[in-house]
Design an enzyme around this catalytic site. Structure first.
Site, mmCIF file in Angstrom:
data_model
loop_
_atom_site.group_PDB
_atom_site.id
_atom_site.type_symbol
_atom_site.label_atom_id
_atom_site.label_comp_id
_atom_site.label_asym_id
_atom_site.label_seq_id
_atom_site.Cartn_x
_atom_site.Cartn_y
_atom_site.Cartn_z
ATOM 1 N N HIS A 1 58.237 16.420 68.910
ATOM 2 C CA HIS A 1 58.004 15.156 68.192
ATOM 3 C C HIS A 1 58.302 15.351 66.712
ATOM 4 C CE1 HIS A 1 54.474 17.476 67.205
ATOM 5 N NE2 HIS A 1 54.186 16.618 66.239
ATOM 6 N N ASP B 1 56.463 13.748 63.132
ATOM 7 C CA ASP B 1 55.178 13.081 62.915
ATOM 8 C C ASP B 1 55.349 11.597 62.574
ATOM 9 O OD1 ASP B 1 53.906 15.476 63.382
ATOM 10 O OD2 ASP B 1 53.826 16.031 61.265
ATOM 11 N N HIS C 1 59.416 18.993 65.883
ATOM 12 C CA HIS C 1 58.678 20.251 66.060
ATOM 13 C C HIS C 1 57.812 20.214 67.316
ATOM 14 C CE1 HIS C 1 56.140 17.678 63.499
ATOM 15 N NE2 HIS C 1 55.091 18.299 64.011
ATOM 16 N N ARG D 1 46.521 20.385 57.373
ATOM 17 C CA ARG D 1 47.770 19.631 57.212
ATOM 18 C C ARG D 1 47.602 18.467 56.252
ATOM 19 N NH1 ARG D 1 49.896 16.070 61.952
ATOM 20 N NH2 ARG D 1 48.592 14.613 60.809
HETATM 21 C C1 OGA Z 1 51.165 18.698 63.323
HETATM 22 C C2 OGA Z 1 51.664 19.552 64.394
HETATM 23 C C3 OGA Z 1 52.017 21.871 64.792
HETATM 24 C C4 OGA Z 1 51.223 23.119 64.970
HETATM 25 O O1 OGA Z 1 50.163 19.079 62.691
HETATM 26 O O2 OGA Z 1 51.767 17.635 63.092
HETATM 27 O O3 OGA Z 1 52.476 19.117 65.173
HETATM 28 O O4 OGA Z 1 51.862 24.144 65.216
HETATM 29 N N1 OGA Z 1 51.218 20.807 64.373
HETATM 30 O O5 OGA Z 1 50.004 23.072 64.867
HETATM 31 MN MN MN Z 2 53.269 17.194 64.399
#
Ligand code: OGA
Ligand code: MN
Length: 286
Positions: free
Chosen positions: A109, A111, A260, A276
């Site tokens: 995906h 974000d 990702h 994040r």
């Molecule tokens: C996010 C996500 C990736 C991870 O926080 O948007 O996809 O490796 N995280 O935790």
């Molecule tokens: Mn993500």
């Protein structure tokens, strides 16, 4: 101190050495970091940072306005108390309560592409990382566009697709929205399949298996077949960098030209805890 910038894979990602983001980042340094990020197809790794929540927030704000939990209770329970801009990604629990969102993004995906203005950038800071496992894969959506044949490029350019949060379906987070009157089905947006990135001027194949639900104007079987091909194509191993996290890594990705996938393989090994911040989008994709 001058920066050293080294690629981390043949196409996507660069590591920056020599930046201390706990110090105020002046315009000149920020411009260099931003350019390195654009040049690395939207993925930067900066290791060995010691960032308080305040420092992460103030550096992240240099990219644009940050998303915040606001009064959304589903998001709020995962943010760091007192810091509505810090979303915690973690499998850890304290007194039975999650310390963060477990299994965030355990599928391909980018974000927030179900929003009208998809998120520009996400900045993820690793605090507790298992000895092995819990890697994150990043795919290069510029390369995904550039490696299509001219004939296929001609077919997909000009098409639009519906992106829907509900498409990700399976995970607890997406299901949680449904029960709270915040209808997951309403979280949709339409974007071109091929976008031109505003900073680089390059085209990217703007699809992701998690949220891209349907190509406008095609029948369900036509859309499924074409999207299935584009999903596979855009996440081919040749287009992917796999990040092995260390504690104190800051990874910055651009949601308009990368996708990702968080690999949830680590839980028998150890715990994972990351902070994040998300930079809001400020324009439609075009
Ligand atoms: C996010 C996500 C990736 C991870 O926080 O948007 O996809 O490796 N995280 O935790
Ligand atoms: Mn993500």
């Amino acid at each position: 101190m001058s920066l050293v910038i080294q690629s981390v894979s043949p196409h996507i990602g660069a590591e920056v050495i020599g930046a201390d983001l706990a110090q105020p980042v002046g315009d000149n340094l920020f411009r260099q970091l931003h350019q390195a990020w654009v040049d690395a197809d939207g993925l930067l790794v900066i290791r060995d940072q010691r960032l308080t929540p305040e420092q992460q927030i103030s550096f992240s704000r240099q990219f644009g306005e940050l998303a915040s939990a606001g009064d959304n209770p589903v998001i709020q329970k995962y943010t760091l108390p007192g810091y509505p801009e810090i979303f915690r990604v973690s499998n850890k629990k304290q007194d039975g309560e999650p310390l963060g969102r477990e299994d965030a993004g355990t599928y391909w995906h980018s974000d927030g592409t179900w929003q009208t203005f998809p998120s520009k950038a996400s900045l993820l800071y690793g605090i507790e990382i298992p000895r092995v496992g819990g890697n994150t894969m990043f795919a290069d959506l510029y390369q995904a566009w550039e490696t299509l044949t001219p004939t296929m490029q001609h077919m997909v350019e000009g098409l639009k697709a519906v992106h829907a949060m509900a498409n990700a379906g399976g995970t607890s987070f997406e299901r949680e929205f449904t029960g709270k009157g915040d209808v997951v089905a309403a979280k949709t947006a339409i974007h071109p399949l091929v976008i031109t990135h505003p900073d680089s001027g390059r085209k990217a194949l703007f699809v992701n298996r998690g949220y891209t639900a349907r190509i406008v104007g095609l029948s369900r079987p036509e859309s499924d077949a074409l999207l299935g091909f584009l999903f596979d194509h855009s996440t081919a191993p040749e287009l992917v960098y796999r990040h092995t996290w260390r504690s104190r890594d800051l990874v910055i990705w651009d949601n308009r030209c990368t996708a990702h996938y968080a690999i949830p393989d680590y839980k028998a090994i150890g715990d994972r805890y990351l902070h994040r911040t998300s930079v809001k989008g400020d324009r439609p994709m075009q």
